[in-house]
Structure formats: C-alpha cells, structure tokens
Design an enzyme around this catalytic site. Sequence first.
Site, short mmCIF file in Angstrom:
data_model
loop_
_atom_site.label_atom_id
_atom_site.label_comp_id
_atom_site.label_asym_id
_atom_site.label_seq_id
_atom_site.Cartn_x
_atom_site.Cartn_y
_atom_site.Cartn_z
N GLU A 82 43.13 22.41 34.10
CA GLU A 82 44.22 22.69 33.15
C GLU A 82 45.59 22.38 33.75
O GLU A 82 46.57 22.31 33.01
CB GLU A 82 44.16 24.14 32.66
CG GLU A 82 44.53 25.23 33.66
CD GLU A 82 43.39 25.62 34.61
OE1 GLU A 82 42.41 24.89 34.69
OE2 GLU A 82 43.53 26.66 35.28
N CYS A 141 38.15 28.72 37.96
CA CYS A 141 38.56 29.51 39.14
C CYS A 141 38.25 31.00 38.94
O CYS A 141 37.09 31.37 38.96
CB CYS A 141 40.03 29.24 39.44
SG CYS A 141 40.43 29.57 41.14
N HIS A 175 41.08 23.75 38.89
CA HIS A 175 41.92 23.98 37.71
C HIS A 175 42.22 22.69 36.96
O HIS A 175 43.32 22.15 37.10
CB HIS A 175 43.27 24.56 38.16
CG HIS A 175 43.20 25.93 38.73
ND1 HIS A 175 43.32 27.06 37.95
CD2 HIS A 175 43.05 26.36 39.99
CE1 HIS A 175 43.24 28.13 38.72
NE2 HIS A 175 43.07 27.74 39.96
N1 GLN Z 1 41.14 34.13 44.21
C1 GLN Z 1 41.26 34.48 42.82
C2 GLN Z 1 40.29 35.57 42.42
O1 GLN Z 1 39.60 36.09 43.22
C3 GLN Z 1 41.06 33.26 41.95
C4 GLN Z 1 42.20 32.29 42.14
C5 GLN Z 1 42.51 31.43 40.96
O2 GLN Z 1 42.06 31.65 39.83
N2 GLN Z 1 43.36 30.47 41.20
O3 GLN Z 1 40.23 35.93 41.29
#
Ligand code: GLN
Length: 201
Positions: free
Chosen positions: A182, A82, A180
């Site tokens: 994790e 992410c 994710h």
């Molecule tokens: N939207 C977040 C960002 O721009 C990422 C979101 C996440 O890691 N769950 O960093």
Amino acid sequence: MTDQPTIGVLAVQGDVREHLRMLSESGAEAVRVRRPSELAQVDALVIPGGESTTMDKLVRAFDLHDAIRARLAAGMPAYGSCAGMIMLADRIADGRPDQQTLGGLDITVRRNAFGRQVDSFEDDIHWEGMEATLHAVFIRAPGVAPVGERARALARVEHGPAAGRIVAVRQGNVLATSFHPEVTGDPRVHRLFVEIVRTCQ
Ligand code: GLN
C-alpha cells in the site's frame, strides 16, 4: 459477486488511508470498518499495517473480534499487510502474553522477525504468477515460520541476510504479506486481492 465488490479496511489503527486508495484504484468500492454494522456491509476485509498489539486491543474494545472471526469462518476473503498478517495468523510465536489474533491463516508468525539491525529494509522480490519483480518495503515486519499445511508461500525475500524467508502467503481467500504494497504505489497485490474477492464462491 458484482464487478465492483465492496471491500472494507479495518480502521481502528494503522495505515488505513493508503489501503483505501489502493483498493479504489484497483476496482473496488473501499470503505472504512470500525463497527460490526459496517463489517456486515462488506464483501471482504483488509487489515492494514500498524501495531498488532494495539490493533488487537481495539478490535476487542470495538466488539469486532468475534464478528470478524465469524465472517472469516464463513469464508469472507481477507488480506493483511504486516501487522495485518499477524492478526490473520493462527499462531504468534512471540506475541504479548494476552495478545489474540483473528486467525484464518495456518501459519506461525514471529513479530519483528528481521531483527533490530535490519528492522526496515526493501527488496525486489518475485511473486508466484507475477511477471515483473515487486518492490517490497518491510517495516519491523513479521516473519512466517513455519507455514502450515493449509497455507501456501507465494513470495520470499531474495537478497541480503534474510534471503529465502517467506513474506507472502495465501490460504483460499485469505492473503497476507509481511511487507506494505500500500505504500509503494504498485497496485498488483491489491488487484490480486480484488480478483480473489470477485471470483470467490
Ligand atoms: N511490528 C508490528 C507489530 O508487531 C508490525 C509493523 C507494521 O505493521 N509495519 O504489529
């Protein structure tokens, strides 16, 4: 490389503990990385989910930006989930004006790419080379558009309005997911990463 590689989790912000647990359960020695001296001790680095703009600022404040870039350039394996995917992207389509990435993946990412209405969702996806589907949790996830020539798409959203969008990529020893793994307890992505670290040259 030893059978139990030492894998660091970048621990300036984000869901560090979840990655440490998944890595330990996947056969790695998992340690936190907050300073360059700790980075120097690890065979590979995981960059967790969190908030990429904050992570970027802290990575620079902790003198880790150049050190991580140098390790990546020297071939250190890395996995980003992410916000970690954003940090590993060579290009951000809509970052903050001063937002920097560490790079390593020949992709362009768009932050929060799945829109406000579906900013968090789940899907069962196929991952190239995995037999059973993978339950993927997306939380204000980044989208990949486009994937450059050097990176390869490994998984896409399968159902709903975002079907077909790329959500996992690999380029050599660098891996990233929009979702994710994790948080779901399914160790297959972390196991794959540990295997990449074990077999890397
Ligand atoms: N939207 C977040 C960002 O721009 C990422 C979101 C996440 O890691 N769950 O960093």
